[in-house]
Scaffold this motif. Structure first.
Motif, mmCIF file in Angstrom:
data_model
loop_
_atom_site.group_PDB
_atom_site.id
_atom_site.type_symbol
_atom_site.label_atom_id
_atom_site.label_comp_id
_atom_site.label_asym_id
_atom_site.label_seq_id
_atom_site.Cartn_x
_atom_site.Cartn_y
_atom_site.Cartn_z
ATOM 1 N N GLN A 300 -75.437 74.452 -55.201
ATOM 2 C CA GLN A 300 -76.874 74.730 -55.114
ATOM 3 C C GLN A 300 -77.131 76.219 -54.934
ATOM 4 N N THR A 301 -76.258 76.907 -54.167
ATOM 5 C CA THR A 301 -76.397 78.354 -54.014
ATOM 6 C C THR A 301 -76.275 79.044 -55.366
ATOM 7 N N GLN A 302 -75.268 78.653 -56.142
ATOM 8 C CA GLN A 302 -75.076 79.232 -57.477
ATOM 9 C C GLN A 302 -76.272 78.935 -58.376
ATOM 10 N N LYS A 303 -76.782 77.704 -58.338
ATOM 11 C CA LYS A 303 -77.917 77.313 -59.184
ATOM 12 C C LYS A 303 -79.159 78.143 -58.870
ATOM 13 N N VAL A 304 -79.455 78.309 -57.578
ATOM 14 C CA VAL A 304 -80.638 79.069 -57.178
ATOM 15 C C VAL A 304 -80.512 80.528 -57.594
ATOM 16 N N ILE A 305 -79.325 81.102 -57.404
ATOM 17 C CA ILE A 305 -79.117 82.505 -57.786
ATOM 18 C C ILE A 305 -79.271 82.676 -59.294
ATOM 19 N N GLU A 306 -78.720 81.758 -60.079
ATOM 20 C CA GLU A 306 -78.861 81.836 -61.533
ATOM 21 C C GLU A 306 -80.329 81.722 -61.952
ATOM 22 N N THR A 307 -81.084 80.864 -61.275
ATOM 23 C CA THR A 307 -82.507 80.714 -61.583
ATOM 24 C C THR A 307 -83.279 81.978 -61.233
ATOM 25 N N LEU A 312 -86.495 82.271 -64.335
ATOM 26 C CA LEU A 312 -87.074 80.962 -64.642
ATOM 27 C C LEU A 312 -87.811 80.411 -63.425
ATOM 28 N N PRO A 313 -88.753 79.470 -63.646
ATOM 29 C CA PRO A 313 -89.489 78.881 -62.510
ATOM 30 C C PRO A 313 -88.544 78.132 -61.570
ATOM 31 N N LEU A 314 -88.807 78.238 -60.293
ATOM 32 C CA LEU A 314 -88.017 77.539 -59.288
ATOM 33 C C LEU A 314 -88.507 76.110 -59.143
ATOM 34 N N SER A 315 -87.566 75.167 -59.029
ATOM 35 C CA SER A 315 -87.933 73.769 -58.811
ATOM 36 C C SER A 315 -88.294 73.560 -57.351
ATOM 37 N N ALA A 316 -88.840 72.380 -57.048
ATOM 38 C CA ALA A 316 -89.165 72.057 -55.655
ATOM 39 C C ALA A 316 -87.913 72.089 -54.783
ATOM 40 N N GLN A 317 -86.785 71.618 -55.332
ATOM 41 C CA GLN A 317 -85.533 71.641 -54.582
ATOM 42 C C GLN A 317 -85.077 73.080 -54.338
ATOM 43 N N ASP A 318 -85.279 73.964 -55.328
ATOM 44 C CA ASP A 318 -84.920 75.370 -55.160
ATOM 45 C C ASP A 318 -85.736 76.009 -54.043
ATOM 46 N N HIS A 319 -87.044 75.717 -54.033
ATOM 47 C CA HIS A 319 -87.913 76.263 -52.981
ATOM 48 C C HIS A 319 -87.457 75.802 -51.605
ATOM 49 N N GLU A 320 -87.093 74.533 -51.498
ATOM 50 C CA GLU A 320 -86.638 74.012 -50.211
ATOM 51 C C GLU A 320 -85.338 74.685 -49.794
ATOM 52 N N PHE A 321 -84.430 74.914 -50.749
ATOM 53 C CA PHE A 321 -83.157 75.571 -50.446
ATOM 54 C C PHE A 321 -83.414 77.000 -49.974
ATOM 55 N N LEU A 322 -84.344 77.697 -50.640
ATOM 56 C CA LEU A 322 -84.669 79.067 -50.247
ATOM 57 C C LEU A 322 -85.331 79.128 -48.873
ATOM 58 N N SER A 323 -86.011 78.065 -48.484
ATOM 59 C CA SER A 323 -86.594 78.061 -47.138
ATOM 60 C C SER A 323 -85.498 78.055 -46.071
#
Length: 356
Positions: A300-307, A312-323
């Motif tokens: 998930q860390t790799q996915k968020v960094i790539e996004t 690209l737009p962040l998904s709801a899961q990405d936003h939660e991970f960034l929180s």
């Protein structure tokens, strides 16, 4: 207490005829149910060939989603469309007699076999299979012994807290469907159903303004909007709808980021914006934070960094991970990748040293 009385006390048998057909269902969860149903039908055609290869279909499904996900839509679709009986473990009875869970586990599976073909359903399964517990060990053993191939029993379990579940038990599921929150289509379809006949309320605009809300929260909001007196036949403006939603008292508390924000506001404090992360974390501390993120969830860390790096737009899961890991917002794309690779190497080295 006799065995049949124990069955009645801990499980509930529901036939397709007894299942309610009138309900609002989460579209994306229904799509997952349809996908599994197609696989089940395909298995009927390939059963002999799979057996000849020493393979099994299994039929053990795990549903993961945030709080408020409509897991019931998955169960209802299969029960009605196969059609098939449903054996539901009565969680409220189980939790009131926590010391009897280990004894009851075998009863649930035996009852399911007696009523096959059927679905054996565990809701909020994290309460029944906590990590390194006797209950999870018993459930794991029973799961390994049951299958659609031989027993005509499908096992479905749902959870919003997968981290609390025993890993050995999780490994017994052969299919996992992940719901990352409501999709735009989920919200539009729900609002179209709830607000049918209200020309002043645009379901599409409401759906766009409510990204990140759970299905249950959207139903609650729909009821609140429906109860408001219409101001006429003309559609309410987007700005006015936004104010109506904000003033509805239907708070989006299912996601951790939103919940923490409301708690801070209730305490009289304002949550810091994510954009402020660049000013919060000193540079020499970032490597340790990256190591923590990679150790907890590298993929998930790799996915968020790539996004983030791709714009690209962040998904709801990405936003939660960034929180949980807002420091990932700091730095340039090259800096993020460098720190990610460095943390991955350090984490791999630590795991080798620890023998993991």
């Amino acid at each position: 207490m006799g065995k049949e009385e124990t069955y009645e006390d801990t499980v509930l048998l529901v036939t397709p005829e007894e299942m309610s057909k009138e309900r609002l269902s989460q579209f994306s969860v229904l799509e997952s149910a349809k996908d599994f149903h197609e696989k089940l039908l395909r298995f009927g055609e390939l059963k002999k060939g799979l057996a000849q290869r020493g393979l099994k279909f299994g039929g053990r499904v795990l549903l993961i989603g945030n709080v408020g996900t409509d897991f019931e839509a998955f169960i209802q679709h299969l029960t009605l469309e196969i059609p098939i009986k449903l054996v539901r473990v009565r969680l409220e009875r189980v939790l009131s007699r926590q010391n009897q869970v280990s004894v009851s586990v075998g009863i649930w599976f035996e009852f399911a076999r007696r009523n096959a073909p059927c679905i054996l359903y565990f809701e909020r399964v994290e309460n029944l299979a906590p990590q390194s517990s006797q209950e999870s060990a018993m459930l794991t053993l029973e799961m390994e012994r049951v299958s659609w191939d031989e027993d005509e029993v499908l096992v479905v379990a749902s959870t919003s807290n997968p981290r609390e579940i025993d890993r050995d038990f999780l490994s017994t599921f052969d299919r996992t469907y992940l719901s990352e929150g409501t999709t735009l289509e989920d919200r539009i379809r729900l609002m179209e159903s709830v607000l049918r006949g209200r020309s002043d309320l645009d379901p599409g605009v409401i759906a766009e303004l409510t990204e990140g809300r759970s299905f249950q929260e959207m139903k609650n909001l729909g009821v609140d909007l429906l109860m408001k007196e219409p101001g006429g036949d003309e559609p309410v403006s987007r700005e006015h709808l936004e104010r109506i939603i904000e003033d509805s008292q239907v708070l989006p508390v299912a996601r951790k980021r939103h919940f923490d924000s409301f708690v801070l506001r209730a305490e009289g404090r304002q949550p810091p914006p994510l954009e402020a992360a660049e000013q919060v974390y000193p540079d020499d501390f970032l490597d340790q934070l990256y190591l923590m993120a990679v150790g907890n969830d590298y993929q998930q860390t790799q996915k968020v960094i790539e996004t983030l790096n791709s714009g690209l737009p962040l998904s709801a899961q990405d936003h939660e991970f960034l929180s949980d890991y807002p420091f990932l917002l700091k730095g340039t794309p090259e800096d993020r990748l460098t720190r990610l690779l460095r943390a991955k190497k350090s984490n791999d080295r630590l795991r080798r040293i620890m023998g993991r």
